[in-house]
Enzyme design. Structure first.
Site, PDB file in Angstrom:
ATOM      1  N   GLU A 425      31.204  73.662  27.497  1.00  0.00           N
ATOM      2  CA  GLU A 425      30.348  73.949  28.896  1.00  0.00           C
ATOM      3  C   GLU A 425      30.749  73.097  29.909  1.00  0.00           C
ATOM      4  O   GLU A 425      30.520  71.852  29.565  1.00  0.00           O
ATOM      5  CB  GLU A 425      28.697  73.814  28.586  1.00  0.00           C
ATOM      6  CG  GLU A 425      27.966  73.771  29.858  1.00  0.00           C
ATOM      7  CD  GLU A 425      26.702  73.574  29.547  1.00  0.00           C
ATOM      8  OE1 GLU A 425      26.322  73.231  28.649  1.00  0.00           O
ATOM      9  OE2 GLU A 425      25.784  73.657  30.728  1.00  0.00           O
ATOM     10  N   ASP A 498      25.695  71.488  26.715  1.00  0.00           N
ATOM     11  CA  ASP A 498      24.945  70.382  26.834  1.00  0.00           C
ATOM     12  C   ASP A 498      23.532  70.672  26.005  1.00  0.00           C
ATOM     13  O   ASP A 498      23.143  71.855  25.885  1.00  0.00           O
ATOM     14  CB  ASP A 498      24.512  70.096  28.470  1.00  0.00           C
ATOM     15  CG  ASP A 498      25.811  69.691  29.056  1.00  0.00           C
ATOM     16  OD1 ASP A 498      26.673  69.097  28.332  1.00  0.00           O
ATOM     17  OD2 ASP A 498      25.860  69.780  30.257  1.00  0.00           O
ATOM     18  N   ASP A 500      20.753  70.833  27.019  1.00  0.00           N
ATOM     19  CA  ASP A 500      19.598  70.949  27.978  1.00  0.00           C
ATOM     20  C   ASP A 500      19.306  72.324  28.036  1.00  0.00           C
ATOM     21  O   ASP A 500      19.826  73.296  27.434  1.00  0.00           O
ATOM     22  CB  ASP A 500      19.791  70.516  29.131  1.00  0.00           C
ATOM     23  CG  ASP A 500      21.175  70.917  30.023  1.00  0.00           C
ATOM     24  OD1 ASP A 500      21.685  71.760  29.189  1.00  0.00           O
ATOM     25  OD2 ASP A 500      21.486  70.380  30.925  1.00  0.00           O
ATOM     26  N   ASP A 502      19.914  74.745  30.413  1.00  0.00           N
ATOM     27  CA  ASP A 502      21.259  75.683  30.758  1.00  0.00           C
ATOM     28  C   ASP A 502      22.190  75.753  29.428  1.00  0.00           C
ATOM     29  O   ASP A 502      22.606  76.766  29.219  1.00  0.00           O
ATOM     30  CB  ASP A 502      22.048  74.893  31.839  1.00  0.00           C
ATOM     31  CG  ASP A 502      21.325  75.049  33.161  1.00  0.00           C
ATOM     32  OD1 ASP A 502      20.428  75.979  33.353  1.00  0.00           O
ATOM     33  OD2 ASP A 502      21.913  74.441  34.087  1.00  0.00           O
TER      34      ASP A 502
END
Ligand code: 0RA
Length: 633
Positions: A425, A498, A500, A502
């Site tokens: 990503e 990541d 998180d 997203d």
């Protein structure tokens, strides 16, 4: 009669052996000794009460979870028979509670739920309970008996008089059998709600005394309420719900259909109140009937021209929420999880009923018929567009098979078995990964965040997305029907995102994509989730990495030194060496292989993200979606 002496006879021994078998191999009877199996105990008893209501003898059920995780289920049915069983010489209730597969009823219920995972009988619940007590109100009297681990510890006693009838069962799950005996009320409420939808005459009162939660479940409109529930918060195509309830040759067929503005198909089928997850003849009949009548209506009313092909079933079911519930005298449950209805004759009966009733509905509601057809025709257009897009990608990837995507930093080793692809990503993390990798065996393909924008699109759009196209070419094995795993250029493909929201969205999207278009990659175990650390503890040149906060705290507590805690939110926060050390180096990385269940859960989450949030899927997702921990669903 001599009650003082308890001599064992052959049938006692058989009973003890039966109960022992259940306690030895609980999984065989209730599926597992995990949460699923534990909750199954409650459902097993409730199913018996529901049987009474299907036969018209019961309209109220109370389910209570007590503070000590014991459970009471009571109903106002006829009460379990107490008369002496002619063969066994003991009260019928004792036979039912101690004999395996007695199914509860001796030719009692017409449409009993027995079959499948259900119907293992009250005796299995009894055997797996450290204590079970049963109170029966029947023929003017109240009776009571107590069992421990399935064995009666008291005789059936008369304890009072009453004008009511019913059965009250209280049980304590055996802690030595189950991994946990803590009941989770959402799981129970979900099934009770489903049963209330399916049986509109019943009222189910639920109480969780642990958190003072009380719910009364009653849906006077049955399946109509069910589709409304599934479609709540959705854009609705037909407010007026297609609904019918009919009896043909002893089979009761009930159907409700409502379209929403979404793209997915949600067909929930039930046979004798059991969710038939694997489908079966009633589902096939439903689909055939619907496809036939909608095409016929479309031709008659000029929606399809003579030279145009028929709409496919999938076109017609796009955006459909359909519930079909059948009651069958002797259901045959087949399939891996015994949730596939097998009786062949049901197919024709359901097909005819759906054809006839939907025909009436469409003719009586031309504006709705128009909307449904326009939706199906647009689904067909999208399907054809997707096919073209696929062919284009296919042709293109064939033409450009030598020109790999520019963003790909390929590895030098050409043996797929030794090659790994990291789908990373973001460009900055991609840069670190390129610098930190083992160039011989590790390839890096950075993805831009833009991939997120396609999350709400149909998959035909997803296929035109540049990032996805790059991935298809990099992997080199085509997609969909002509996917050929033998051409895959890497045998390990890592999704590295990541930690998180997203990141987990991207992970879900990629898994959904692999699941739908390159499923063999998952089946062959080629797909992995990279596990970058979430924390680092630093002291001078010394650094330790952790994925779990617990482990981090353990380490700090066991150490008398002072550490600086670093919390990594994104991969970009790590430099190339750190990324290599913690996440990419085969010698010390931890990796997570994706299973097909992970992918199915991802697929369901993907649909949820697209606004098709359906309550019954949540349990499955929560049980399976280990990769979705950041996703709030
Ligand atoms: C056997 C026969 C009959 C009813 C039941 C069992 C029965 C079982 C359960 C379990 C929970 N609640 C229940 N209610 C009834 C038929 C009784 C008759 O013919 O009168």
């Amino acid at each position: 009669m001599d009650n003082s002496q308890n001599t064992y006879n052959a049938s006692d021994i058989q009973v003890l052996e039966g109960l022992e078998a259940v306690r030895k191999r609980p999984g065989m009877y209730i599926g597992s000794t995990g949460p699923r199996g534990l909750h199954h105990l409650v459902f097993e008893i409730v199913d018996n009460s529901i049987d009474e209501s299907v036969d018209g003898y019961c309209d109220s059920i109370f389910v209570t979870i007590h503070k000590d995780n014991s459970v009471t289920v009571s109903d106002n049915g006829r009460g379990i028979p107490v008369d002496t069983h002619p063969m066994a010489g003991i009260p019928a209730v004792e036979v039912i509670l101690t004999t395996l597969h007695s199914g509860g009823k001796f030719g009692g219920s017409n449409y009993s739920t027995s079959g499948g995972l259900h119907g293992v009988g009250l005796s299995a619940v009894n055997a797996l309970s450290s204590q079970m007590s049963i109170i029966i109100k029947r023929e003017g009297r109240i009776y009571k008996q107590i069992y421990e681990k399935g064995v009666p510890v008291s005789k059936l006693e008369e304890i009072g008089e009453t004008n009511d009838t019913g059965t009250i069962i209280h049980f304590i799950p055996d802690e030595t059998i189950f991994d946990t005996i803590v009941f989770e009320n959402p799981i129970i409420i979900q099934r009770l709600r489903e049963l209330s939808f399916l049986n509109k005459n019943i009222t189910i009162h639920f109480e969780d005394e642990r958190e003072e939660l009380i719910k009364k479940l009653h849906y006077a409109e049955g399946l109509i309420d069910f589709v409304k529930y599934v479609n709540k918060n959705k854009e609705i195509i037909n407010d007026n719900i297609i609904y019918f309830d009919t009896k043909k040759e002893d089979i009761i067929v009930e159907v409700a259909i409502q379209y929403n503005g979404g793209y997915s198909e949600n067909l929930y089928s039930f046979a004798n109140n059991i969710r038939t997850q694997e489908g079966g003849t009633h589902e096939v009949g439903f689909k055939n009937g619907l496809t036939r009548i909608v095409n016929e209506y479309a031709r008659k009313n000029g929606f399809l021209k003579e030279n145009e092909a028929n709409l496919t079933g999938e076109d017609i079911r796009e955006g459909m929420v359909g519930i079909i519930s059948v009651l069958v005298k002797e259901p045959q449950f087949e399939g891996q999880t015994k949730t596939k209805l097998g009786n062949m004759y049901i197919r024709g009966i359901v097909e005819g009923a759906v054809f006839e009733n939907v025909d009436n509905f469409l003719n009586e509601n031309p504006p709705i018929a128009r909307k449904i057809l326009e939706k199906a025709i647009s689904a067909r257009r999208a399907r054809e567009a997707a096919k073209k897009a696929r062919e284009l990608t296919r042709r293109k990837s064939a033409l450009e098979s030598t020109s790999l995507p520019g963003k790909l930093a390929d590895c030098s080793n050409k043996d797929p078995a030794e090659s790994e692809l990291f789908i990373v990503e973001g460009d900055s993390a991609g840069g670190s990964a390129k610098d930190g990798r083992d160039r011989n065996s590790q390839a890096i393909l950075p993805l831009k965040g833009k991939i997120l924008n396609v999350q709400r699109a149909r998959l035909d759009k997803v296929l035109t997305n540049e990032e996805i196209k790059a991935m298809i070419t990099a992997i080199g094995a085509g997609i969909d029907d002509d996917f050929d795993i033998k051409k895959a250029r890497y045998h390990k493909i890592f999704i590295m995102t990541d930690a998180d929201v997203d990141g987990s969205h991207i992970r879900v999207l990629l898994l959904t994509f692999f699941y739908r278009y390159m499923r063999e990659l998952i089946e062959e175990g080629y797909i992995y989730i990279a596990q970058p650390p979430l924390f680092g503890l630093k002291r001078g040149n010394e650094i330790h990495y952790f994925q779990e906060e617990d482990k981090l705290n353990d380490f700090i507590n066991a150490s008398d030194k002072k550490w600086t805690i670093q919390r990594y939110k994104g991969l970009g926060e790590m430099n190339p060496e750190q990324l290599w050390d913690t996440t990419m180096n085969p010698d010390n990385r931890t990796i997570l292989q994706v299973t097909i269940n992970d992918a199915i859960a991802a697929d369901a989450i993907f649909s949820d993200l697209m606004g098709e949030n359906v309550e019954p899927r949540k349990e499955f997702i929560q049980e399976n979606a280990k990769f979705a921990s950041n996703l709030d669903i």
